[in-house]
Every structure is written in structure tokens, then in C-alpha cells.
Design a protein around this motif. Structure first.
Motif, PDB file in Angstrom:
ATOM      1  N   LYS A   1       0.547 -87.582 -20.367  1.00 22.25           N
ATOM      2  CA  LYS A   1       0.491 -89.066 -20.383  1.00 22.25           C
ATOM      3  C   LYS A   1       1.362 -89.525 -19.190  1.00 22.25           C
ATOM      4  O   LYS A   1       0.796 -90.555 -18.423  1.00 22.25           O
ATOM      5  CB  LYS A   1       1.229 -89.684 -21.653  1.00 22.25           C
ATOM      6  N   GLY A   2       2.368 -88.925 -18.803  1.00 22.32           N
ATOM      7  CA  GLY A   2       3.181 -89.399 -17.358  1.00 22.32           C
ATOM      8  C   GLY A   2       2.288 -89.166 -16.282  1.00 22.32           C
ATOM      9  O   GLY A   2       2.357 -89.804 -15.435  1.00 22.32           O
ATOM     10  N   THR A   3       1.738 -87.974 -16.425  1.00 17.61           N
ATOM     11  CA  THR A   3       0.849 -87.464 -15.226  1.00 17.61           C
ATOM     12  C   THR A   3      -0.382 -88.454 -14.997  1.00 17.61           C
ATOM     13  O   THR A   3      -0.475 -89.044 -13.841  1.00 17.61           O
ATOM     14  CB  THR A   3       0.300 -86.099 -15.458  1.00 17.61           C
ATOM     15  N   LEU A   4      -0.906 -89.097 -16.046  1.00 16.50           N
ATOM     16  CA  LEU A   4      -1.954 -90.106 -15.970  1.00 16.50           C
ATOM     17  C   LEU A   4      -1.522 -91.316 -15.270  1.00 16.50           C
ATOM     18  O   LEU A   4      -2.085 -91.941 -14.554  1.00 16.50           O
ATOM     19  CB  LEU A   4      -2.684 -89.832 -17.197  1.00 16.50           C
ATOM     20  N   GLN A   5      -0.363 -91.873 -15.822  1.00 14.84           N
ATOM     21  CA  GLN A   5       0.559 -92.939 -15.516  1.00 14.84           C
ATOM     22  C   GLN A   5       0.760 -93.136 -13.943  1.00 14.84           C
ATOM     23  O   GLN A   5       0.392 -94.091 -13.215  1.00 14.84           O
ATOM     24  CB  GLN A   5       1.549 -93.504 -16.328  1.00 14.84           C
ATOM     25  N   LEU A   6       1.498 -91.980 -13.766  1.00 16.84           N
ATOM     26  CA  LEU A   6       1.752 -91.957 -12.141  1.00 16.84           C
ATOM     27  C   LEU A   6       0.665 -91.798 -11.322  1.00 16.84           C
ATOM     28  O   LEU A   6       0.437 -92.265 -10.210  1.00 16.84           O
ATOM     29  CB  LEU A   6       2.830 -90.843 -12.109  1.00 16.84           C
ATOM     30  N   SER A   7      -0.431 -90.951 -11.724  1.00 12.19           N
ATOM     31  CA  SER A   7      -1.674 -90.696 -10.811  1.00 12.19           C
ATOM     32  C   SER A   7      -2.134 -92.218 -10.820  1.00 12.19           C
ATOM     33  O   SER A   7      -2.669 -92.583  -9.498  1.00 12.19           O
ATOM     34  CB  SER A   7      -2.573 -89.851 -11.438  1.00 12.19           C
ATOM     35  N   LEU A   8      -2.454 -92.937 -11.602  1.00 15.89           N
ATOM     36  CA  LEU A   8      -3.147 -94.282 -11.783  1.00 15.89           C
ATOM     37  C   LEU A   8      -2.267 -95.257 -10.885  1.00 15.89           C
ATOM     38  O   LEU A   8      -2.688 -95.984 -10.065  1.00 15.89           O
ATOM     39  CB  LEU A   8      -3.277 -94.942 -13.096  1.00 15.89           C
ATOM     40  N   ALA A   9      -0.893 -95.170 -10.937  1.00 16.22           N
ATOM     41  CA  ALA A   9      -0.200 -95.959 -10.028  1.00 16.22           C
ATOM     42  C   ALA A   9      -0.156 -95.657  -8.702  1.00 16.22           C
ATOM     43  O   ALA A   9      -0.141 -96.727  -7.721  1.00 16.22           O
ATOM     44  CB  ALA A   9       1.304 -95.908 -10.381  1.00 16.22           C
ATOM     45  N   MET A  10      -0.209 -94.533  -8.124  1.00 16.13           N
ATOM     46  CA  MET A  10      -0.502 -94.131  -6.860  1.00 16.13           C
ATOM     47  C   MET A  10      -1.694 -94.375  -6.376  1.00 16.13           C
ATOM     48  O   MET A  10      -1.837 -94.844  -5.153  1.00 16.13           O
ATOM     49  CB  MET A  10      -0.272 -92.633  -6.793  1.00 16.13           C
ATOM     50  N   VAL A  11      -2.772 -94.360  -7.143  1.00 14.24           N
ATOM     51  CA  VAL A  11      -4.078 -94.848  -6.836  1.00 14.24           C
ATOM     52  C   VAL A  11      -3.966 -96.315  -6.316  1.00 14.24           C
ATOM     53  O   VAL A  11      -4.590 -96.831  -5.366  1.00 14.24           O
ATOM     54  CB  VAL A  11      -5.107 -94.509  -7.847  1.00 14.24           C
ATOM     55  N   LEU A  12      -3.361 -97.182  -7.306  1.00 16.88           N
ATOM     56  CA  LEU A  12      -3.152 -98.627  -7.146  1.00 16.88           C
ATOM     57  C   LEU A  12      -2.506 -98.776  -5.913  1.00 16.88           C
ATOM     58  O   LEU A  12      -2.884 -99.695  -4.961  1.00 16.88           O
ATOM     59  CB  LEU A  12      -2.588 -99.197  -8.273  1.00 16.88           C
ATOM     60  N   SER A  13      -1.246 -97.983  -5.635  1.00 11.36           N
ATOM     61  CA  SER A  13      -0.772 -98.164  -4.345  1.00 11.36           C
ATOM     62  C   SER A  13      -1.368 -97.841  -3.052  1.00 11.36           C
ATOM     63  O   SER A  13      -1.322 -98.448  -2.072  1.00 11.36           O
ATOM     64  CB  SER A  13       0.464 -97.190  -4.459  1.00 11.36           C
ATOM     65  N   GLY A  14      -2.535 -96.984  -3.051  1.00  9.08           N
ATOM     66  CA  GLY A  14      -3.302 -96.616  -2.115  1.00  9.08           C
ATOM     67  C   GLY A  14      -4.074 -97.828  -1.635  1.00  9.08           C
ATOM     68  O   GLY A  14      -4.577 -97.794  -0.690  1.00  9.08           O
ATOM     69  N   THR A  15      -4.411 -98.903  -2.581  1.00  5.92           N
ATOM     70  CA  THR A  15      -5.283 -99.949  -2.397  1.00  5.92           C
ATOM     71  C   THR A  15      -4.658-101.353  -1.916  1.00  5.92           C
ATOM     72  O   THR A  15      -5.342-101.999  -1.418  1.00  5.92           O
ATOM     73  CB  THR A  15      -6.243-100.277  -3.396  1.00  5.92           C
ATOM     74  N   ILE A  16      -3.309-100.908  -1.497  1.00  4.79           N
ATOM     75  CA  ILE A  16      -2.640-102.311  -1.288  1.00  4.79           C
ATOM     76  C   ILE A  16      -3.153-102.654   0.160  1.00  4.79           C
ATOM     77  O   ILE A  16      -3.406-103.947   0.408  1.00  4.79           O
ATOM     78  CB  ILE A  16      -0.961-101.938  -1.156  1.00  4.79           C
ATOM     79  N   GLY A  17      -3.279-101.679   1.191  1.00  6.40           N
ATOM     80  CA  GLY A  17      -3.606-101.904   2.551  1.00  6.40           C
ATOM     81  C   GLY A  17      -4.875-102.794   2.660  1.00  6.40           C
ATOM     82  O   GLY A  17      -5.085-103.901   3.239  1.00  6.40           O
ATOM     83  N   VAL A  18      -5.916-102.584   1.751  1.00  4.97           N
ATOM     84  CA  VAL A  18      -7.066-103.236   1.522  1.00  4.97           C
ATOM     85  C   VAL A  18      -6.956-104.799   1.017  1.00  4.97           C
ATOM     86  O   VAL A  18      -7.513-105.645   1.448  1.00  4.97           O
ATOM     87  CB  VAL A  18      -8.091-102.610   0.585  1.00  4.97           C
ATOM     88  N   PHE A  19      -6.069-104.893   0.095  1.00  4.96           N
ATOM     89  CA  PHE A  19      -5.731-106.362  -0.541  1.00  4.96           C
ATOM     90  C   PHE A  19      -4.995-107.168   0.513  1.00  4.96           C
ATOM     91  O   PHE A  19      -5.340-108.543   0.729  1.00  4.96           O
ATOM     92  CB  PHE A  19      -4.908-106.024  -1.772  1.00  4.96           C
ATOM     93  N   VAL A  20      -4.200-106.562   1.356  1.00  2.00           N
ATOM     94  CA  VAL A  20      -3.330-107.110   2.535  1.00  2.00           C
ATOM     95  C   VAL A  20      -4.516-107.571   3.393  1.00  2.00           C
ATOM     96  O   VAL A  20      -4.461-108.883   3.850  1.00  2.00           O
ATOM     97  CB  VAL A  20      -2.205-106.377   3.095  1.00  2.00           C
ATOM     98  N   VAL A  21      -5.240-106.720   3.810  1.00  2.00           N
ATOM     99  CA  VAL A  21      -6.178-107.132   4.925  1.00  2.00           C
ATOM    100  C   VAL A  21      -7.277-108.180   4.479  1.00  2.00           C
ATOM    101  O   VAL A  21      -7.499-109.205   5.292  1.00  2.00           O
ATOM    102  CB  VAL A  21      -6.784-105.886   5.625  1.00  2.00           C
ATOM    103  N   GLU A  22      -7.706-108.134   3.421  1.00  2.00           N
ATOM    104  CA  GLU A  22      -8.869-108.925   2.841  1.00  2.00           C
ATOM    105  C   GLU A  22      -8.378-110.217   2.540  1.00  2.00           C
ATOM    106  O   GLU A  22      -9.106-110.983   2.284  1.00  2.00           O
ATOM    107  CB  GLU A  22      -9.635-108.198   1.707  1.00  2.00           C
ATOM    108  N   SER A  23      -6.915-110.557   2.125  1.00  3.07           N
ATOM    109  CA  SER A  23      -6.645-111.775   1.810  1.00  3.07           C
ATOM    110  C   SER A  23      -6.642-112.653   3.041  1.00  3.07           C
ATOM    111  O   SER A  23      -6.674-113.983   2.857  1.00  3.07           O
ATOM    112  CB  SER A  23      -5.011-111.757   1.561  1.00  3.07           C
ATOM    113  N   GLY A  24      -6.517-112.196   4.261  1.00  2.00           N
ATOM    114  CA  GLY A  24      -6.819-112.957   5.539  1.00  2.00           C
ATOM    115  C   GLY A  24      -5.526-113.722   5.883  1.00  2.00           C
ATOM    116  O   GLY A  24      -5.556-114.412   6.730  1.00  2.00           O
TER     117      GLY A  24
END
Length: 345
Positions: A13-36
């Protein structure tokens, strides 16, 4: 009545939680750029929306009861908050001058700053292996930076972006140094206080007039606050209680991998072959530092001399004396400890 989950089930369960958290973290750059929005505006509203989401989450979970804060812990938390919010600003600025891929990989050198700062301020021991891994990481950083003669002219914006990513990593390491000393407080509350600190701290630098024309950019800013500051942190903090340090260190590399994939898939940015050669060097050095790997071959153990047989000694039998044994101190389960060092934004 359902049986309690086993250790293996908790780790999965912890592996799944941290993996999902790291996937979300990897999308931060797109959210920052797309916000304008400008980086200061992005971080300001990330703090605002993140504070609302984290506050509601902590209220629903009852974390405000027996919070564990003292005046000293509040001071340490606020100092960590100052560095964490400016770390975000510098990283988001770096996206604009370099790329999400390059900025993220350079930013992933945070663990080495933590080691150096620990040795500088707290006299943590720097072994030969740690020095060697730092040298490997520096070599990887030089390759990933991919600086060419063309980058030295034209205002040097690319070099400025690299410097911003490195300074962001330094600020994150300073935040880690302070935050790790806030014990006995749930990390969700620590994160909440840090984003609350960021609101008045960043307000003088925020150009609110520019937000009038953001339009759909507001959805990306809300996402940064709710998804990347509340949901992502809740997943991370929950997973840390279930996983060994070795697995946390390995799973942390999902973050830069996803960031590079998003940068390529959305914006068509890709690293060169020479830059790609530096990534495994930084990855290996990070794991070596986090997991305490010995650099180079291990020394063979010294042979143990054979024991010389001893002549039996006859002693008179004495009456045994019963000595009372001191009870073993058992530490009660308390609040979740402060967040361990991690490589995420």
C-alpha cells in the motif's frame, strides 16, 4: 471482523501511495507552465489554495487536537517555510529559462546539499564514500547541464536557469535541515504552517493585476494547491510510515522520470545523448548517499585467529544472588514524525 493488514500488505500500500505521489509530483511543471502566471503569482496562489485544502484535510482528520507545536517548533517550521516557498519560486523560474527536464534533474541534487550542510553546521561525518558519490553527482550534473558556447552569449538566460535550479535545491536542503528538527508534530501540520507563512511572505512580490486575464489558468493554479500540495503530500506522508528508507529512495526517481516524459510529450523537449549520460550518474550518486553505499570494492574481513583451548577452571559454587532488573522503557505511539529528506517539489 477483518484481520489487521500484514507488514507486506502495508508495504504494498505504501509503495502504491508513494508511486502515485511521485507521478503527481512529475506533473507540476506542466501545471506551472499551463497556468500562464508568473512564478511569484504561481507560488502565492499555490500557498493560498494549498492552505485551504490542507486546513480542511487536517480539520477532518482531527490533527489540530494535540498538535504538538511549541514556540521553538513554530520558529523552526516558519524558517523552513521561508526556504520552501522561495525554493518553489526559483524552480518555477528555472522552467522558463531551461526546460522542465533539465531543471528537474538539476534540482534533484538536493540530497547532496543536505549532506554538505549537515557536515558544515552539525558536524555530521563526511566519509570517503560520501565524497566520492558527491564527485560522481557533480560529473553527472556537468553532463546534464549541457552548457555550450552559445549559452555563454545572448544574455546567458540558460546559465541563469541552471543557477536558479541549483539555488532552489539549496533552499530545499535548508528547509529540510530545519524541518527535520521539528519532531512530535504531524508533517501535514508542518506543511500547512509553511504554506501559511508563504502567503504574507510572497504577497509583496505578487502582481495581482496580472491574474485578471488568466482565464483557464485558474484551474491549473487550483490544481497546484489541491492536488500537488494537499493530495500529493498526504500520500507521501502516509507512505513514509509503511516503507523502508531504501524503497523510498528508489521510488523518488519516479518524479524526474515523469517530469521528463511530460516535458517531451507536452512540449516536445528532449535531452541530448550527452545530457542523458549524466542522469544515471546523478541517480546512482543519490542512491549511494541515501542508502549509505560504500564506494568501490569492500575490504576483505581480517581473518579471525583460531581460539586457543583453555584448561578447565574449577570454581566453587556460590549461592546465586537475585538482582532486580530495571523495566524496559516503552515509547508510546505518538504523532507522525517530521518529514524525512525527499526529492520532490
Amino acid at each position: 471482523m477483518s484481520a489487521a493488514p500484514t507488514g507486506a500488505a502495508l508495504e504494498r500500500k505504501g509503495t502504491l501511495q508513494l508511486s502515485l505521489a511521485m507521478v503527481l509530483s512529475g506533473t507540476i511543471g506542466v501545471f506551472v507552465v499551463e497556468s500562464g502566471a508568473a512564478p511569484f503569482n504561481v507560488v502565492f496562489f499555490r500557498c493560498v489554495f494549498g492552505a485551504v485544502a490542507l486546513g480542511l484535510y487536517c480539520l477532518a482528520r482531527g490533527f489540530f487536537r494535540d498538535h504538538g507545536f511549541t514556540r521553538h517548533k513554530v520558529l523552526l517550521t516558519c524558517l523552513g517555510g521561508v526556504f520552501i516557498v522561495f525554493n518553489w519560486v526559483l524552480l518555477f523560474e528555472s522552467y522558463r529559462s531551461t526546460s522542465i527536464s533539465v531543471a528537474t534533474v538539476v534540482y534533484h541534487t538536493q540530497p547532496f546539499y543536505v549532506v554538505l550542510l549537515g557536515a558544515l553546521f552539525f558536524r555530521d561525518k563526511l566519509t570517503v564514500s560520501k565524497f566520492a558519490w558527491l564527485a560522481v553527482a557533480f560529473g553527472g550534473l556537468v553532463l546534464v547541464a549541457g552548457v555550450s558556447p552559445a549559452d555563454l552569449v545572448g544574455g546567458g538566460s540558460y546559465l541563469l536557469g541552471l543557477g536558479e535550479a541549483l539555488l532552489a535545491a539549496l533552499f530545499y536542503a535548508l528547509s529540510t535541515i530545519f524541518t527535520k528538527r521539528v519532531t512530535g508534530v504531524r508533517p501535514h501540520l508542518v506543511a500547512l504552517m509553511q504554506v501559511l507563512v508563504g502567503i504574507p511572505l510572497l504577497l509583496p512580490f505578487t502582481r495581482l493585476a496580472e491574474t485578471a486575464g488568466l482565464g483557464a489558468g485558474w484551474a491549473w493554479l487550483v490544481g497546484l494547491g489541491v492536488i500537488h500540495t494537499c493530495v500529493m503530500y498526504a500520500l507521501m506522508y502516509s507512505s513514509y510510515q509503511k516503507l523502508p528508507t531504501s524503497k523510498i529512495a528508489v521510488l523518488a526517481f519516479i518524479y524526474p522520470a515523469v517530469a521528463m516524459f511530460c516535458d517531451w510529450a507536452v512540449y516536445g523537449h528532449r535531452v541530448s545523448l550527452l545530457q542523458a549520460l549524466g542522469i544515471p550518474l546523478i541517480a546512482a550518486a543519490t542512491l549511494g548517499i541515501n542508502l549509505g553505499w560504500r564506494f568501490g570494492p569492500s575490504r576483505p574481513a581480517a581473518p579471525v585467529p583460531a581460539a586457543t583451548p583453555l584448561a578447565p577452571v574449577v570454581t566453587p559454587v556460590a549461592t546465586p544472588v537475585l538482582t532486580p532488573v530495571a523495566p524496559v522503557a516503552v515509547q508510546a505511539a505518538g504523532p507522525v514524525p517530521a518529514l524525512p529528506s525527499r526529492s520532490t517539489t
